[in-house]
Design an enzyme around this catalytic site. Structure first.
Site, PDB file in Angstrom:
ATOM      1  N   LEU A 169       0.844  -1.203   0.000  1.00 13.85           N
ATOM      2  CA  LEU A 169       0.000   0.000   0.000  1.00 13.85           C
ATOM      3  C   LEU A 169       0.874   1.246   0.000  1.00 13.85           C
ATOM      4  O   LEU A 169       1.960   1.258   0.582  1.00 13.85           O
ATOM      5  CB  LEU A 169      -0.895   0.009   1.243  1.00 13.85           C
ATOM      6  CG  LEU A 169      -1.884  -1.150   1.370  1.00 13.85           C
ATOM      7  CD1 LEU A 169      -2.628  -1.062   2.701  1.00 13.85           C
ATOM      8  CD2 LEU A 169      -2.867  -1.166   0.204  1.00 13.85           C
ATOM      9  N   HIS A 187       2.566 -10.191  10.162  1.00 19.24           N
ATOM     10  CA  HIS A 187       3.710 -10.708   9.395  1.00 19.24           C
ATOM     11  C   HIS A 187       4.217 -11.973  10.084  1.00 19.24           C
ATOM     12  O   HIS A 187       4.359 -11.997  11.306  1.00 19.24           O
ATOM     13  CB  HIS A 187       4.822  -9.656   9.318  1.00 19.24           C
ATOM     14  CG  HIS A 187       5.982 -10.123   8.514  1.00 19.24           C
ATOM     15  ND1 HIS A 187       5.949 -10.162   7.129  1.00 19.24           N
ATOM     16  CD2 HIS A 187       7.180 -10.631   8.881  1.00 19.24           C
ATOM     17  CE1 HIS A 187       7.092 -10.662   6.689  1.00 19.24           C
ATOM     18  NE2 HIS A 187       7.849 -10.957   7.730  1.00 19.24           N
TER      19      HIS A 187
HETATM   20  C1  GAR Z   1       0.014 -15.650   6.652  1.00 21.50           C
HETATM   21  O1  GAR Z   1       1.008 -16.489   7.158  1.00 21.50           O
HETATM   22  C2  GAR Z   1       0.421 -14.198   6.803  1.00 21.50           C
HETATM   23  O2  GAR Z   1       1.118 -13.922   7.976  1.00 21.50           O
HETATM   24  C3  GAR Z   1       1.299 -14.028   5.602  1.00 21.50           C
HETATM   25  O3  GAR Z   1       0.629 -14.729   4.562  1.00 21.50           O
HETATM   26  C4  GAR Z   1      -0.131 -15.804   5.139  1.00 21.50           C
HETATM   27  C5  GAR Z   1      -1.563 -15.674   4.671  1.00 21.50           C
HETATM   28  O4  GAR Z   1      -2.349 -16.736   5.134  1.00 21.50           O
HETATM   29  N1  GAR Z   1       1.518 -12.664   5.287  1.00 21.50           N
HETATM   30  C6  GAR Z   1       2.664 -12.200   4.789  1.00 21.50           C
HETATM   31  O5  GAR Z   1       3.590 -12.915   4.498  1.00 21.50           O
HETATM   32  C7  GAR Z   1       2.722 -10.687   4.604  1.00 21.50           C
HETATM   33  N2  GAR Z   1       4.065 -10.243   4.409  1.00 21.50           N
HETATM   34  P1  GAR Z   1      -3.943 -16.609   5.214  1.00 21.50           P
HETATM   35  O6  GAR Z   1      -4.441 -16.071   3.878  1.00 21.50           O
HETATM   36  O7  GAR Z   1      -4.383 -18.034   5.437  1.00 21.50           O
HETATM   37  O8  GAR Z   1      -4.294 -15.708   6.362  1.00 21.50           O
END
Ligand code: GAR
Length: 199
Positions: free
Chosen positions: A92, A108
């Site tokens: 964003l 994160h």
């Molecule tokens: C999660 O592990 C979240 O922390 C990560 O993506 C995954 C999404 O899972 N986010 C990042 O890496 C952001 N930098 P979800 O769609 O099942 O919540």
């Protein structure tokens, strides 16, 4: 009662944790009024629909230079107080960050400042932790500003790495033990005004 919008890109297990926390009363100072996905077909959208929450797809690719403005208009039209990035993989910037300063939070999947910033998302984060050989990782909820994963930290939880872990098993355990626990708590803290929201 604060109006919450949740931004998603994929499976939406963190969104599900928020919906469950709302139903169980862990989140009581806000309610999820909209779920916005960066792409059509994200399973998170199904979870939102099942819970009776308004859904939308706003994609950077389609909106181009108008992206930040389109997001801002969407949020303002629904009187959104807090934007929660829950597995949201677009970056964003611009008007939205300006208009919603100190009112956007992100989960994160590592202990910031390790394994974060541009290019660190999803399984890549866990693979990087394994490659480095750290023995402890975890998850972080933080405010969103112009620096990727660089805003003020709200909450963290540590998770031990097992010698037999793969990126996949580690991702799952970090979600179960850390992400799904601290994200709802952090949302309630921010909505309930328990936190100084100056970033
Ligand atoms: C999660 O592990 C979240 O922390 C990560 O993506 C995954 C999404 O899972 N986010 C990042 O890496 C952001 N930098 P979800 O769609 O099942 O919540």
């Amino acid at each position: 009662m604060k109006n919450i919008a949740v931004l998603v890109s994929g499976g939406g297990t963190n969104l599900q944790a928020l919906i469950d926390a709302q139903n169980s009363g862990i989140i009581k100072s806000g309610r999820i009024v909209a779920v916005v996905s960066s792409k059509a077909g994200a399973y998170a959208l199904e979870r939102a629909k099942r819970a009776g929450i308004e859904t939308a797809v706003i994609s950077k690719k389609e909106e181009g230079e108008n992206y930040s403005h389109a997001m801002t208009e969407f949020m303002k039209a629904r009187h959104i107080d807090l934007i929660v990035l829950a597995g949201f993989l677009s970056i964003l910037d611009g008007e939205l960050l300006h208009e919603y300063r100190d009112r956007i939070i992100n989960i994160h999947p590592s202990l910031i400042p390790s394994f974060c910033g541009d290019g660190f998302y999803g399984l890549r984060v866990h693979q990087a932790a394994l490659d480095y050989g750290v023995k402890v990782t975890g998850a972080t909820v933080h405010f969103v500003n112009e620096i990727v994963d660089g805003g003020k930290i709200i909450m963290q939880k540590a998770v031990y790495i097992d010698p037999s872990d793969t990126a996949e098993t580690l991702q799952r355990r970090v979600m179960e033990e850390a992400e799904w626990v601290i994200l709802p708590r952090a949302v309630e803290m921010v909505c309930g005004g328990e936190l100084e929201t100056k970033n």
